[in-house]
Design an enzyme around this catalytic site. Sequence first.
Site, PDB file in Angstrom:
ATOM      1  N   ARG A  65      54.449 -13.889  28.529  1.00  0.00           N
ATOM      2  CA  ARG A  65      55.386 -14.697  28.184  1.00  0.00           C
ATOM      3  C   ARG A  65      55.275 -16.088  28.493  1.00  0.00           C
ATOM      4  NH1 ARG A  65      59.944 -10.881  26.164  1.00  0.00           N
ATOM      5  NH2 ARG A  65      61.421 -12.914  25.591  1.00  0.00           N
TER       6      ARG A  65
ATOM      7  N   TYR B 126      54.991 -19.424  26.635  1.00  0.00           N
ATOM      8  CA  TYR B 126      56.067 -19.927  25.945  1.00  0.00           C
ATOM      9  C   TYR B 126      57.022 -20.433  27.253  1.00  0.00           C
ATOM     10  CZ  TYR B 126      60.331 -19.825  23.321  1.00  0.00           C
ATOM     11  OH  TYR B 126      61.369 -20.535  22.610  1.00  0.00           O
TER      12      TYR B 126
ATOM     13  N   GLU C  97      56.613 -21.090  30.495  1.00  0.00           N
ATOM     14  CA  GLU C  97      56.224 -22.368  31.336  1.00  0.00           C
ATOM     15  C   GLU C  97      55.984 -23.563  30.601  1.00  0.00           C
ATOM     16  OE1 GLU C  97      56.621 -22.117  34.283  1.00  0.00           O
ATOM     17  OE2 GLU C  97      55.866 -20.311  35.259  1.00  0.00           O
TER      18      GLU C  97
ATOM     19  N   ARG D 277      61.625 -10.505  15.901  1.00  0.00           N
ATOM     20  CA  ARG D 277      62.863 -10.528  16.684  1.00  0.00           C
ATOM     21  C   ARG D 277      63.873  -9.556  16.375  1.00  0.00           C
ATOM     22  NH1 ARG D 277      63.851 -17.168  16.879  1.00  0.00           N
ATOM     23  NH2 ARG D 277      62.100 -17.285  15.444  1.00  0.00           N
ATOM     24  N   VAL D 278      64.640  -9.188  17.496  1.00  0.00           N
ATOM     25  CA  VAL D 278      65.442  -7.971  17.321  1.00  0.00           C
ATOM     26  C   VAL D 278      66.741  -7.895  16.144  1.00  0.00           C
ATOM     27  CG1 VAL D 278      67.325  -8.656  18.911  1.00  0.00           C
ATOM     28  CG2 VAL D 278      66.451  -6.364  18.478  1.00  0.00           C
ATOM     29  N   VAL D 279      67.077  -8.964  15.820  1.00  0.00           N
ATOM     30  CA  VAL D 279      68.156  -9.131  14.760  1.00  0.00           C
ATOM     31  C   VAL D 279      67.365  -8.960  13.433  1.00  0.00           C
ATOM     32  CG1 VAL D 279      70.016 -10.492  13.476  1.00  0.00           C
ATOM     33  CG2 VAL D 279      69.752 -10.352  15.979  1.00  0.00           C
TER      34      VAL D 279
ATOM     35  N   GLN E 245      68.923  -3.369  27.713  1.00  0.00           N
ATOM     36  CA  GLN E 245      68.794  -4.496  28.089  1.00  0.00           C
ATOM     37  C   GLN E 245      69.921  -5.257  27.090  1.00  0.00           C
ATOM     38  OE1 GLN E 245      66.596  -2.693  26.458  1.00  0.00           O
ATOM     39  NE2 GLN E 245      65.294  -3.969  24.952  1.00  0.00           N
ATOM     40  N   THR E 246      70.302  -6.354  27.547  1.00  0.00           N
ATOM     41  CA  THR E 246      71.295  -7.125  26.964  1.00  0.00           C
ATOM     42  C   THR E 246      70.769  -8.457  26.312  1.00  0.00           C
ATOM     43  OG1 THR E 246      72.252  -8.439  28.982  1.00  0.00           O
ATOM     44  CG2 THR E 246      73.105  -6.140  28.516  1.00  0.00           C
TER      45      THR E 246
HETATM   46  P1  NAD Z   1      60.479 -21.057  14.113  1.00  0.00           P
HETATM   47  O1  NAD Z   1      59.218 -20.584  14.641  1.00  0.00           O
HETATM   48  O2  NAD Z   1      61.060 -20.488  13.049  1.00  0.00           O
HETATM   49  O3  NAD Z   1      60.431 -22.407  14.044  1.00  0.00           O
HETATM   50  C1  NAD Z   1      59.404 -23.275  15.055  1.00  0.00           C
HETATM   51  C2  NAD Z   1      58.754 -24.204  13.897  1.00  0.00           C
HETATM   52  O4  NAD Z   1      57.593 -25.033  14.557  1.00  0.00           O
HETATM   53  C3  NAD Z   1      58.017 -23.544  12.709  1.00  0.00           C
HETATM   54  O5  NAD Z   1      58.070 -23.983  11.607  1.00  0.00           O
HETATM   55  C4  NAD Z   1      56.551 -23.687  13.239  1.00  0.00           C
HETATM   56  O6  NAD Z   1      55.574 -23.867  12.150  1.00  0.00           O
HETATM   57  C5  NAD Z   1      56.755 -25.058  13.869  1.00  0.00           C
HETATM   58  N1  NAD Z   1      55.350 -25.356  14.798  1.00  0.00           N
HETATM   59  C6  NAD Z   1      54.852 -24.707  15.644  1.00  0.00           C
HETATM   60  N2  NAD Z   1      53.777 -25.295  16.388  1.00  0.00           N
HETATM   61  C7  NAD Z   1      53.962 -26.410  15.959  1.00  0.00           C
HETATM   62  C8  NAD Z   1      52.919 -27.531  16.080  1.00  0.00           C
HETATM   63  N3  NAD Z   1      51.954 -27.728  16.842  1.00  0.00           N
HETATM   64  N4  NAD Z   1      53.044 -28.813  15.231  1.00  0.00           N
HETATM   65  C9  NAD Z   1      54.096 -28.776  14.270  1.00  0.00           C
HETATM   66  N5  NAD Z   1      54.929 -27.717  14.014  1.00  0.00           N
HETATM   67  C10 NAD Z   1      54.743 -26.687  14.700  1.00  0.00           C
HETATM   68  O7  NAD Z   1      61.508 -20.834  15.358  1.00  0.00           O
HETATM   69  P2  NAD Z   1      63.049 -21.182  15.712  1.00  0.00           P
HETATM   70  O8  NAD Z   1      63.689 -20.134  16.178  1.00  0.00           O
HETATM   71  O9  NAD Z   1      63.411 -22.094  14.469  1.00  0.00           O
HETATM   72  O10 NAD Z   1      62.834 -22.080  16.772  1.00  0.00           O
HETATM   73  C11 NAD Z   1      62.841 -23.581  16.749  1.00  0.00           C
HETATM   74  C12 NAD Z   1      62.998 -24.080  18.068  1.00  0.00           C
HETATM   75  O11 NAD Z   1      64.200 -23.649  19.167  1.00  0.00           O
HETATM   76  C13 NAD Z   1      61.890 -23.711  19.279  1.00  0.00           C
HETATM   77  O12 NAD Z   1      61.406 -24.706  19.605  1.00  0.00           O
HETATM   78  C14 NAD Z   1      62.390 -22.654  19.892  1.00  0.00           C
HETATM   79  O13 NAD Z   1      61.628 -22.444  21.273  1.00  0.00           O
HETATM   80  C15 NAD Z   1      63.667 -22.774  20.146  1.00  0.00           C
HETATM   81  N6  NAD Z   1      64.418 -21.848  20.363  1.00  0.00           N
HETATM   82  C16 NAD Z   1      64.817 -20.770  19.526  1.00  0.00           C
HETATM   83  C17 NAD Z   1      65.292 -19.841  19.847  1.00  0.00           C
HETATM   84  C18 NAD Z   1      65.942 -18.660  18.750  1.00  0.00           C
HETATM   85  O14 NAD Z   1      66.686 -17.775  19.116  1.00  0.00           O
HETATM   86  N7  NAD Z   1      65.646 -18.999  17.526  1.00  0.00           N
HETATM   87  C19 NAD Z   1      65.732 -19.569  21.241  1.00  0.00           C
HETATM   88  C20 NAD Z   1      65.453 -20.457  22.032  1.00  0.00           C
HETATM   89  C21 NAD Z   1      64.823 -21.486  21.758  1.00  0.00           C
HETATM   90  N1  UDP Z   2      63.585  -5.462  20.734  1.00  0.00           N
HETATM   91  C1  UDP Z   2      63.882  -4.145  20.461  1.00  0.00           C
HETATM   92  N2  UDP Z   2      63.347  -3.743  19.162  1.00  0.00           N
HETATM   93  C2  UDP Z   2      62.785  -4.414  18.199  1.00  0.00           C
HETATM   94  C3  UDP Z   2      62.695  -5.956  18.837  1.00  0.00           C
HETATM   95  C4  UDP Z   2      63.027  -6.215  19.947  1.00  0.00           C
HETATM   96  O1  UDP Z   2      64.445  -3.241  21.117  1.00  0.00           O
HETATM   97  O2  UDP Z   2      62.350  -4.147  17.219  1.00  0.00           O
HETATM   98  C5  UDP Z   2      64.433  -5.894  22.175  1.00  0.00           C
HETATM   99  C6  UDP Z   2      63.460  -6.737  22.877  1.00  0.00           C
HETATM  100  O3  UDP Z   2      62.566  -5.845  23.721  1.00  0.00           O
HETATM  101  C7  UDP Z   2      64.339  -7.465  23.797  1.00  0.00           C
HETATM  102  C8  UDP Z   2      65.546  -7.730  22.687  1.00  0.00           C
HETATM  103  O4  UDP Z   2      65.253  -6.765  21.824  1.00  0.00           O
HETATM  104  O5  UDP Z   2      64.762  -6.764  24.832  1.00  0.00           O
HETATM  105  C9  UDP Z   2      65.422  -9.145  21.933  1.00  0.00           C
HETATM  106  O6  UDP Z   2      64.008  -9.262  21.581  1.00  0.00           O
HETATM  107  P1  UDP Z   2      63.875 -10.839  20.846  1.00  0.00           P
HETATM  108  O7  UDP Z   2      62.427 -10.600  20.567  1.00  0.00           O
HETATM  109  O8  UDP Z   2      64.722 -10.709  19.737  1.00  0.00           O
HETATM  110  O9  UDP Z   2      64.270 -11.646  21.785  1.00  0.00           O
HETATM  111  P2  UDP Z   2      63.856 -12.279  23.342  1.00  0.00           P
HETATM  112  O10 UDP Z   2      63.254 -10.827  24.021  1.00  0.00           O
HETATM  113  O11 UDP Z   2      62.993 -13.269  23.137  1.00  0.00           O
HETATM  114  O12 UDP Z   2      65.208 -12.715  24.008  1.00  0.00           O
END
Ligand code: NAD
Ligand code: UDP
Length: 322
Positions: free
Chosen positions: A148, A151, A153, A192-194, A215-216
């Site tokens: 991980r 992402y 770091e 992603r889990v949802v 895990q929560t």
């Molecule tokens: P996503 O993957 O749907 O969106 C990321 C977008 O960035 C994508 O459209 C992808 O094509 C684009 N992208 C990736 N590398 C690129 C590059 N080198 N140049 C141009 N575009 C590039 O993800 P998201 O959930 O919409 O996340 C958006 C931002 O929010 C991210 O920076 C992510 O780290 C941050 N974030 C999201 C969550 C979440 O739960 N969704 C949680 C924490 C942080």
């Molecule tokens: N997870 C799970 N089943 C799945 C996908 C994810 O149990 O089909 C778990 C995963 O191991 C983590 C949590 O759900 O503990 C959230 O995962 P997600 O990838 O959505 O987000 P993140 O781990 O980045 O918070």
Amino acid sequence: MKSHMHLRPRVLVTGGSGFLGSHLCERLLASGAEVLCVDNFFSSTRENVEHLLPNPRFELMRHDVTFPLFVEVDEIYHLACPASPIHYQRDPVQTTKTSVHGSINMLGLAKRTGARILLASTSEVYGDPEVHPQVEEYWGHVNPNGIRSCYDEGKRCAETLFFDYHRQNQVDIKVARIFNTYGPRMHPNDGRVVSNFIVQTLRGDSITLYGDGSQTRSFCYVDDQVDGLMKLMGSPDGVTGPINIGNPNEITVRQLAERVTALIGDAREIIFEPLPSDDPTRRCPDITKAREILGWEPKTDLDTGLAATIEYFKNHPDRVNW
Ligand code: NAD
Ligand code: UDP
């Protein structure tokens, strides 16, 4: 609005065709802004923003933020980065480059244009946290060389760059630490889990629970998240963050599976799979700062947000059978 701004703010959204970015572009257009959406479609498709293309205030540009970008803008929401483990682990070197080189390029753009710039950082900067709920002062517990790390770091270094450009070059920065966010237009296959649980249930597949499901996580609906990001962007000069933006309602992943199947009204078999390495055991934001500084807190409860997300996938069978 800043004095040098045009009548309509010109807003750059990097990663604008992604899940969060597409909702943000919509809301910015609704607020009257001109929106330049920049994306290389690494983890998204144009479909997420296709409906915005007819709007004359919307422009879509294919560009990789690891290369310099020369445009004139007033505000930058820097979201470009693959966000789900499946996507960010596909090309981990590119993931780190996107966070580090991408941030340097966008900060350089902000420095030249005087634009205010917001970083979409993440709760992953806390790693597998030893402090609960997570407060912004906590420095985190992060593996520097695990699967991980590209992402986690990468984002930690992006935060470093934001604060150094601020201290060294007076760039006007805002750093949001986003916690798990869900809603319509999540990528059905990004693991992603949802989205996994909803798509698995609608497809009639078994639900995959990693580990024992104890895990929560704390899930924030996308409309609330976008609200928080826009409030942070509009906050007074000197408010730099980092500020947690997320929903403090913490539940186990197993409880989430039960909520999803109850809402869809269809129980599925649960298959237990190994917990991925470095998977955080607990995560929940302390949002005192967001409440006090931004006057923001999430408004959508989990069942309402899940119902809207389920509805989206039901109306997009192509996405369920991706
Ligand atoms: P996503 O993957 O749907 O969106 C990321 C977008 O960035 C994508 O459209 C992808 O094509 C684009 N992208 C990736 N590398 C690129 C590059 N080198 N140049 C141009 N575009 C590039 O993800 P998201 O959930 O919409 O996340 C958006 C931002 O929010 C991210 O920076 C992510 O780290 C941050 N974030 C999201 C969550 C979440 O739960 N969704 C949680 C924490 C942080
Ligand atoms: N997870 C799970 N089943 C799945 C996908 C994810 O149990 O089909 C778990 C995963 O191991 C983590 C949590 O759900 O503990 C959230 O995962 P997600 O990838 O959505 O987000 P993140 O781990 O980045 O918070």
